[in-house]
Every structure is written in structure tokens, then in C-alpha cells.
Design an enzyme around this catalytic site. Structure first.
Site, PDB file in Angstrom:
ATOM      1  CE  LYS A  52     -26.857   0.783 -32.503  1.00  0.00           C
ATOM      2  NZ  LYS A  52     -28.081   1.470 -32.910  1.00  0.00           N
ATOM      3  CD  GLN A  96     -31.293   0.747 -34.566  1.00  0.00           C
ATOM      4  OE1 GLN A  96     -30.506   0.492 -33.663  1.00  0.00           O
ATOM      5  NE2 GLN A  96     -30.962   1.464 -35.612  1.00  0.00           N
ATOM      6  CG  ASP A 119     -29.177   6.794 -30.099  1.00  0.00           C
ATOM      7  OD1 ASP A 119     -28.061   6.447 -30.510  1.00  0.00           O
ATOM      8  OD2 ASP A 119     -30.228   6.185 -30.370  1.00  0.00           O
TER       9      ASP A 119
END
Length: 280
Positions: A52, A96, A119
Site C-alpha cells: 500500500k 490493517q 476501506d
């Protein structure tokens, strides 16, 4: 002849388009920023986070990295998220997953401001997807739709079968296929007659998390197959939910694992981050 859908190539095209958008935003004084929070030392998570950061660097998004020890308390993590919610330089926040067992994932997802939830996991964004309102769409389902569209696959009016009903992929990808006017059937572990249902499918999205579960003999001739699964086979080799070898001879288009849906997830995360900066 089957067409292999190249997720690496399509994700690179998306990142190049975003790179141009970021240049235009910076000319207006807007500098997109993504905060990436990793708790603990899960090796797979570390790889994802590294990928990322690399993508951010390529597209021109500033990444703010927070790597916290495994024993970080839930309270400390929620305080950090609160700080990031207030920070003007941060347009997107990504925590995460999975988190260590002592931290409640739902509390963490709820703590992220919906306007920074790149997300697409916050209930407000999930609700927006259900009702067709603007919001952030979770990255893997959004990537599946982009793969189909950019491979010139017509979704409208087609029989679409989604195998898997998770909140992260199965449910949202079903809603997105519906929005594109597909006729959608969701299958799962309790579904009877899976083969009969798959035999009717023009488009199959496999997101069940079981290695090589779907075989070529279950598919309709010429079906389009999108494999979201990431598993290890009996030899420890990376594979999907679809048995690629047997499906390749039946499908008209198919995604490989790796190199199919995986790269798209990160490209769509970059897309959401640029969108968050624009919305600001």
C-alpha cells in the site's frame, strides 16, 4: 480461446489515471494523504502494508505510517484514530485487519470517520452502497467490477452467481452487480445444488475461501470467472477458490491467482483515497 484477465495491467492503468488526478489536485493545493495503521507483527499484514505504501508513493499520495506493538491497548488505538479523524492532512484512514484478539474490530471500524473510511467498512458507507447513495465502496468488490468493465464484460441482464457471503466481498459485490443490472444469486456453505446454479451463470465471482472449490465441470461454457480467493494448495502453492486448470478450458474470460483481483484491491484503495481528497 480463453482470455486471461490481467489484474496487474488493469491496476497499473488505474494507478496511472490516478497519478494524473493527484497532479491536478496538487495544483489546486490539495495533497492527498493516507494514514496506514498496523498493530502487531502479522507477516501477511506487513506485506500488504508495504504494498500500500509503494502504491501511495507511485500515485503521489502522502502516506503516514503507524506501526504499533502487538500489546497496544484498544483505548490507545481508538485515541490514535480520533487524532487522525481531526487531522486535516489525512484524507483516508486504513487500519490493517486482522487486529490482535484483545481489540474489538467493530469498535475500531465504527471509530473511523465515514468521510475517511477508504476501506468502505463503516456501516454508513455500507448503508450508502445498499441504497445506491454516494459513499466509499470496499476495495476488493469495487476492483471486481472494474475488472469486468475494463475487460468489456456486459453485466446488465446477465446471470451472476456469487459464491460467498462475507461482509467484505460476497455481500457488497452482489449489490454492485445488482447496481449494474445483473441478475444475482448468492451461494454459500448451506446452498443446495451449487453445480446446477453455477451451470446457469454467465458471470461467476468466487469468494468463499476454499482452495480450488469450483471445478470446470460445474461451469457453463463461455462463463466469465472472477476468482477472489487466496489460498494455498496441497503443495503450499498460491491458488484461488477456482481450479484454474479445469476452468480455463470452459471459461471465456478468467482471472489468475495471483495477478488477478489482488492488485485491483490496492488500486481501488488509491482511488478511494483520491476521492476522499476531492470530497474534502
Amino acid at each position: 480461446m480463453v482470455q486471461i484477465i490481467d489484474g496487474k495491467l488493469i491496476s497499473a492503468q488505474i494507478k496511472d489515471e490516478l497519478k494524473q488526478e493527484v497532479v491536478a489536485l496538487k495544483e489546486k493545493g490539495i495533497f492527498p494523504g493516507l494514514a496506514v495503521v498496523l498493530v502487531g507483527d502479522n507477516s501477511a499484514s506487513q506485506v500488504y502494508v508495504r504494498n500500500k505504501k509503494t502504491a501511495c508513493e507511485y500515485v503521489g499520495i502522502k502516506s503516514f505510517s503507524y506501526e504499533l506493538p502487538e500489546e497496544t491497548s484498544e483505548e490507545a488505538l481508538l485515541e490514535l484514530i480520533d487524532t487522525l479523524n481531526q487531522d486535516e492532512k489525512v484524507h483516508g484512514i486504513l487500519v490493517q485487519l486482522p487486529l490482535p484478539k484483545h481489540i474489538d474490530e467493530n469498535k475500531v471500524i465504527l471509530a473511523i470517520a465515514p468521510s475517511k473510511d477508504v476501506d468502505g467498512f463503516h456501516p454508513q458507507n455500507v448503508g450508502a452502497l445498499c441504497t445506491g447513495l454516494p459513499g466509499f465502496i470496499s476495495c476488493t468488490p469495487a476492483g471486481v467490477i472494474e475488472l469486468l468493465k475494463r475487460s468489456q464484460v456486459e453485466i446488465a441482464g446477465k446471470n451472476c452467481v456469487v459464491v460467498g457471503r462475507s461482509n467484505i466481498v460476497g455481500k457488497p459485490v452482489s449489490l454492485l452487480l445488482l447496481q449494474e443490472h445483473g441478475t444475482v444469486t448468492i451461494c454459500h456453505s448451506k446452498t443446495k445444488n451449487l453445480t446446477e446454479i453455477l451451470k446457469q451463470a454467465d458471470i461467476v465471482v468466487a469468494a468463499v475461501g476454499r482452495a480450488k472449490m469450483i471445478q470446470g465441470s460445474q461451469l457453463k461454457e463461455g462463463a466469465v470467472v472472477i476468482d477472489v480467493g487466496i489460498n494455498r494448495d496441497e503443495n503450499g502453492k498460491l491458488c484461488g477458490d477456482v481450479d484454474f486448470t479445469s476452468c480455463e478450458s470452459i471459461a471465456s474470460r478468467i482471472t489468475p491467482v495471483p495477478g488477478g483481483v489482488g492488485p485491483m484491491t490496492i488500486a481501488m484503495l488509491m482511488h478511494n483515497c483520491v476521492l476522499a481528497a476531492k470530497n474534502k
